[in-house]
Design a protein around this motif. Structure first.
Motif, PDB file in Angstrom:
ATOM      1  N   MET A   1      39.920  39.923  41.483  1.00  0.00           N
ATOM      2  CA  MET A   1      39.888  41.161  42.255  1.00  0.00           C
ATOM      3  C   MET A   1      39.296  40.935  43.644  1.00  0.00           C
ATOM      4  O   MET A   1      39.627  41.658  44.589  1.00  0.00           O
ATOM      5  CB  MET A   1      39.076  42.227  41.514  1.00  0.00           C
ATOM      6  N   LEU A   2      38.427  39.928  43.765  1.00  0.00           N
ATOM      7  CA  LEU A   2      37.895  39.595  45.085  1.00  0.00           C
ATOM      8  C   LEU A   2      39.024  39.132  45.998  1.00  0.00           C
ATOM      9  O   LEU A   2      39.096  39.521  47.164  1.00  0.00           O
ATOM     10  CB  LEU A   2      36.823  38.508  44.950  1.00  0.00           C
ATOM     11  N   GLY A   3      39.913  38.306  45.447  1.00  0.00           N
ATOM     12  CA  GLY A   3      41.056  37.868  46.234  1.00  0.00           C
ATOM     13  C   GLY A   3      42.023  38.997  46.530  1.00  0.00           C
ATOM     14  O   GLY A   3      42.550  39.103  47.638  1.00  0.00           O
ATOM     15  N   LEU A   4      42.258  39.868  45.541  1.00  0.00           N
ATOM     16  CA  LEU A   4      43.160  40.999  45.759  1.00  0.00           C
ATOM     17  C   LEU A   4      42.608  41.926  46.833  1.00  0.00           C
ATOM     18  O   LEU A   4      43.340  42.367  47.728  1.00  0.00           O
ATOM     19  CB  LEU A   4      43.357  41.767  44.452  1.00  0.00           C
ATOM     20  N   GLY A   5      41.317  42.222  46.744  1.00  0.00           N
ATOM     21  CA  GLY A   5      40.704  43.096  47.738  1.00  0.00           C
ATOM     22  C   GLY A   5      40.759  42.511  49.133  1.00  0.00           C
ATOM     23  O   GLY A   5      41.036  43.214  50.119  1.00  0.00           O
TER      24      GLY A   5
ATOM     25  N   PRO B   1      33.103  47.193  41.918  1.00  0.00           N
ATOM     26  CA  PRO B   1      32.254  46.508  42.903  1.00  0.00           C
ATOM     27  C   PRO B   1      32.865  45.214  43.421  1.00  0.00           C
ATOM     28  O   PRO B   1      32.599  44.807  44.560  1.00  0.00           O
ATOM     29  CB  PRO B   1      30.955  46.238  42.128  1.00  0.00           C
ATOM     30  N   ARG B   2      33.708  44.581  42.598  1.00  0.00           N
ATOM     31  CA  ARG B   2      34.360  43.355  43.071  1.00  0.00           C
ATOM     32  C   ARG B   2      35.275  43.664  44.251  1.00  0.00           C
ATOM     33  O   ARG B   2      35.337  42.916  45.242  1.00  0.00           O
ATOM     34  CB  ARG B   2      35.160  42.738  41.924  1.00  0.00           C
ATOM     35  N   LEU B   3      36.007  44.760  44.174  1.00  0.00           N
ATOM     36  CA  LEU B   3      36.882  45.159  45.274  1.00  0.00           C
ATOM     37  C   LEU B   3      36.075  45.561  46.510  1.00  0.00           C
ATOM     38  O   LEU B   3      36.447  45.231  47.639  1.00  0.00           O
ATOM     39  CB  LEU B   3      37.784  46.311  44.834  1.00  0.00           C
TER      40      LEU B   3
ATOM     41  N   THR C   1      41.374  27.772  48.806  1.00  0.00           N
ATOM     42  CA  THR C   1      40.740  28.829  48.018  1.00  0.00           C
ATOM     43  C   THR C   1      41.243  28.844  46.579  1.00  0.00           C
ATOM     44  O   THR C   1      40.525  29.275  45.679  1.00  0.00           O
ATOM     45  CB  THR C   1      40.970  30.217  48.658  1.00  0.00           C
ATOM     46  N   LEU C   2      42.478  28.375  46.347  1.00  0.00           N
ATOM     47  CA  LEU C   2      42.981  28.257  44.984  1.00  0.00           C
ATOM     48  C   LEU C   2      42.061  27.365  44.157  1.00  0.00           C
ATOM     49  O   LEU C   2      41.706  27.677  43.023  1.00  0.00           O
ATOM     50  CB  LEU C   2      44.400  27.678  45.001  1.00  0.00           C
ATOM     51  N   SER C   3      41.634  26.256  44.762  1.00  0.00           N
ATOM     52  CA  SER C   3      40.734  25.333  44.078  1.00  0.00           C
ATOM     53  C   SER C   3      39.297  25.835  44.064  1.00  0.00           C
ATOM     54  O   SER C   3      38.651  25.878  43.011  1.00  0.00           O
ATOM     55  CB  SER C   3      40.785  23.961  44.765  1.00  0.00           C
ATOM     56  N   MET C   4      38.804  26.232  45.221  1.00  0.00           N
ATOM     57  CA  MET C   4      37.381  26.541  45.335  1.00  0.00           C
ATOM     58  C   MET C   4      36.993  27.774  44.527  1.00  0.00           C
ATOM     59  O   MET C   4      36.011  27.753  43.783  1.00  0.00           O
ATOM     60  CB  MET C   4      37.011  26.734  46.803  1.00  0.00           C
ATOM     61  N   THR C   5      37.773  28.850  44.650  1.00  0.00           N
ATOM     62  CA  THR C   5      37.436  30.070  43.926  1.00  0.00           C
ATOM     63  C   THR C   5      37.693  29.914  42.435  1.00  0.00           C
ATOM     64  O   THR C   5      36.913  30.399  41.608  1.00  0.00           O
ATOM     65  CB  THR C   5      38.227  31.266  44.477  1.00  0.00           C
ATOM     66  N   GLY C   6      38.792  29.241  42.093  1.00  0.00           N
ATOM     67  CA  GLY C   6      39.117  29.086  40.682  1.00  0.00           C
ATOM     68  C   GLY C   6      38.211  28.096  39.974  1.00  0.00           C
ATOM     69  O   GLY C   6      37.473  28.440  39.050  1.00  0.00           O
ATOM     70  N   ALA C   7      38.242  26.841  40.426  1.00  0.00           N
ATOM     71  CA  ALA C   7      37.529  25.784  39.711  1.00  0.00           C
ATOM     72  C   ALA C   7      36.033  25.787  39.993  1.00  0.00           C
ATOM     73  O   ALA C   7      35.220  25.616  39.074  1.00  0.00           O
ATOM     74  CB  ALA C   7      38.124  24.425  40.082  1.00  0.00           C
ATOM     75  N   ILE C   8      35.643  25.969  41.247  1.00  0.00           N
ATOM     76  CA  ILE C   8      34.237  25.781  41.614  1.00  0.00           C
ATOM     77  C   ILE C   8      33.411  27.046  41.372  1.00  0.00           C
ATOM     78  O   ILE C   8      32.417  27.024  40.650  1.00  0.00           O
ATOM     79  CB  ILE C   8      34.122  25.351  43.094  1.00  0.00           C
TER      80      ILE C   8
ATOM     81  N   SER D   1      43.104  34.659  50.585  1.00  0.00           N
ATOM     82  CA  SER D   1      42.975  35.592  49.462  1.00  0.00           C
ATOM     83  C   SER D   1      44.084  35.409  48.430  1.00  0.00           C
ATOM     84  O   SER D   1      43.903  35.751  47.263  1.00  0.00           O
ATOM     85  CB  SER D   1      42.996  37.034  49.980  1.00  0.00           C
ATOM     86  N   VAL D   2      45.216  34.877  48.851  1.00  0.00           N
ATOM     87  CA  VAL D   2      46.287  34.598  47.893  1.00  0.00           C
ATOM     88  C   VAL D   2      45.814  33.558  46.881  1.00  0.00           C
ATOM     89  O   VAL D   2      45.973  33.725  45.666  1.00  0.00           O
ATOM     90  CB  VAL D   2      47.556  34.109  48.621  1.00  0.00           C
ATOM     91  N   GLY D   3      45.190  32.480  47.384  1.00  0.00           N
ATOM     92  CA  GLY D   3      44.637  31.482  46.479  1.00  0.00           C
ATOM     93  C   GLY D   3      43.484  32.024  45.670  1.00  0.00           C
ATOM     94  O   GLY D   3      43.333  31.706  44.476  1.00  0.00           O
ATOM     95  N   GLU D   4      42.678  32.874  46.290  1.00  0.00           N
ATOM     96  CA  GLU D   4      41.539  33.461  45.591  1.00  0.00           C
ATOM     97  C   GLU D   4      41.990  34.427  44.500  1.00  0.00           C
ATOM     98  O   GLU D   4      41.317  34.582  43.477  1.00  0.00           O
ATOM     99  CB  GLU D   4      40.660  34.200  46.595  1.00  0.00           C
ATOM    100  N   LEU D   5      43.151  35.050  44.697  1.00  0.00           N
ATOM    101  CA  LEU D   5      43.687  35.973  43.706  1.00  0.00           C
ATOM    102  C   LEU D   5      44.225  35.231  42.483  1.00  0.00           C
ATOM    103  O   LEU D   5      43.929  35.599  41.344  1.00  0.00           O
ATOM    104  CB  LEU D   5      44.795  36.815  44.346  1.00  0.00           C
ATOM    105  N   PHE D   6      44.983  34.167  42.707  1.00  0.00           N
ATOM    106  CA  PHE D   6      45.666  33.510  41.592  1.00  0.00           C
ATOM    107  C   PHE D   6      44.869  32.385  40.954  1.00  0.00           C
ATOM    108  O   PHE D   6      45.069  32.075  39.774  1.00  0.00           O
ATOM    109  CB  PHE D   6      47.029  32.992  42.066  1.00  0.00           C
ATOM    110  N   GLY D   7      43.942  31.761  41.703  1.00  0.00           N
ATOM    111  CA  GLY D   7      43.175  30.653  41.147  1.00  0.00           C
ATOM    112  C   GLY D   7      42.409  30.999  39.884  1.00  0.00           C
ATOM    113  O   GLY D   7      42.574  30.343  38.840  1.00  0.00           O
ATOM    114  N   PRO D   8      41.559  32.034  39.902  1.00  0.00           N
ATOM    115  CA  PRO D   8      40.800  32.378  38.696  1.00  0.00           C
ATOM    116  C   PRO D   8      41.685  32.806  37.525  1.00  0.00           C
ATOM    117  O   PRO D   8      41.375  32.522  36.371  1.00  0.00           O
ATOM    118  CB  PRO D   8      39.911  33.540  39.161  1.00  0.00           C
ATOM    119  N   ILE D   9      42.802  33.488  37.817  1.00  0.00           N
ATOM    120  CA  ILE D   9      43.675  33.952  36.738  1.00  0.00           C
ATOM    121  C   ILE D   9      44.366  32.769  36.064  1.00  0.00           C
ATOM    122  O   ILE D   9      44.374  32.628  34.841  1.00  0.00           O
ATOM    123  CB  ILE D   9      44.725  34.945  37.276  1.00  0.00           C
TER     124      ILE D   9
END
Length: 365
Positions: free
Chosen positions: A57-61, A108-110, A231-238, A353-361
């Motif tokens: 949701m952080l990435g979506l927001g 709150p995430r958004l 961000t795909l790597s950092m938000t998802g993996a890290i 934010s595209v990477g941040e949206l899909f990385g964690p999912i």
């Protein structure tokens, strides 16, 4: 006297020091929940899959709000939006602290996402507005070093408060820092008139033609694509799953916070010297090299359970991110002008934010 010391002497003035101080506070705020959020969410009943969705949701927001917020800053001025962003941080952190269950964390995430795009990228736009092009790389190096320094402090505060008082209390401490930052920004930042000299994206609510022109800039396009991958790597993996992985191999919450602090210290230490270099090194090679190193580090983290090895890998990842941040944001600032710089940095963050949206999912499935 060499050119580099003269550059930093020119940058030692109120406009630069104040925005760096504000962003230092903002990254303390952002850092407070970094080692805490995954543990807080799972403690409220979130599965790994739900944790990935909530984190995304952080990435979506950011994806939804980055460009509109950047355009808004082109119209209203950077100061108003920066101060508003710090207030939004405080509101979102209070909402985190009130969470009765994991599902509550979506809101709150958004809100936190909007706060982030109203502060960090707009600080770069502020720097671009007040610093001459010849000094812009060095200024962004100092700015991103201030960011990294704040992020070194935040996880230490968050993990210590969480371990001794609880997860909600850590968020309340973060909210207090955010309000202090809002007051500082309101008093110290300089209010500037919107820039002139080109077709303003902000003069109409959304000028699609001006946006197309901006994205057709090769440097802008390259920086945006690279930011998606990073961000795909950092938000998802890290940021999402590393704390849970570290906890599973026996590392305490306080130690996890210390690992992120060491990562941020290492990252910040390389950003100032990288600033002047960013104007001399081709951005495309710098960004590609960092992305390859990031992928190798992710693989190595998954194959070790040693706290010492994880610390070293996280430090290397932080250094790489620092290089990426300076090179990418310097390229974006150089590709835009005062009339559309807010939109440009908003576009850069929207891509990330595209990477941040899909990385964690993806990694949570």
């Amino acid at each position: 006297m060499s050119r580099v010391p003269l550059t930093y002497r020119r940058l030692f003035r109120r406009e630069v020091l104040d925005i760096c101080s504000l962003i230092f506070i903002a990254d303390i705020v952002t850092g407070v929940p970094t080692p805490v959020f995954p543990l807080y969410a799972t403690g409220l009943g979130a599965s790994l899959g739900l944790l990935g969705v909530i984190t995304a949701m952080l990435g979506l927001g950011r994806l939804i709000s980055a460009l509109p917020v950047g355009i808004l800053s082109d119209r209203l001025g950077r100061k108003s939006v920066l101060v508003g962003g710090m207030v939004m941080f405080a509101v979102s952190f209070v909402a985190y602290a009130m969470a009765p269950n994991a599902e509550w964390l979506f809101l709150p995430r958004l809100l936190q996402a909007v706060a982030m795009v109203a502060t960090f990228p707009l600080g770069v736009a502020y720097i671009g507005d007040v610093v001459e092009p010849r000094d812009r790389g060095a200024a962004i190096g100092i700015y991103t070093a201030a960011m990294g320094s704040g992020f070194a402090v935040g996880p230490l505060i968050g993990s210590w408060v969480a371990a001794n008082a609880g997860y909600p209390e850590a968020y309340l401490v973060g909210a207090a820092f955010a309000l202090a930052g809002a007051v500082f920004g309101a008093v110290r930042l300089v209010r500037m008139k919107p820039g002139r000299g080109g077709p303003s994206i902000g003069s109409a609510l959304v000028d699609l033609g001006a946006l197309r022109t901006l994205i057709r800039e090769p440097v802008m396009l390259m920086a945006c694509i690279a930011n998606i991958a990073m961000t795909l790597s950092m938000t998802g993996a890290i940021f999402t799953y590393f704390p849970i992985y570290a906890r599973a191999v026996g590392i305490s919450t306080v130690t996890i916070g210390s690992l992120f602090a060491w990562r941020s210290i290492a990252s910040a230490s390389g950003r100032i010297p990288m600033g002047p270099l960013s104007t001399r090194l081709p951005a495309r090679w710098t960004l590609v090299g960092v992305l390859l190193a990031e992928a190798a580090i992710d693989v190595a983290i998954a194959h070790t359970t040693s706290a010492l090895a994880l610390t070293g890998l996280l430090i290397l990842e932080g250094v790489g991110f620092g290089i990426f941040l300076v090179s990418g944001q310097s390229a974006v600032a150089a590709a835009s002008g005062p009339h559309n710089r807010g939109a440009a940095v908003g576009m850069f963050w929207m891509a990330g934010s595209v990477g941040e949206l899909f990385g964690p999912i993806v990694l949570g499935l």
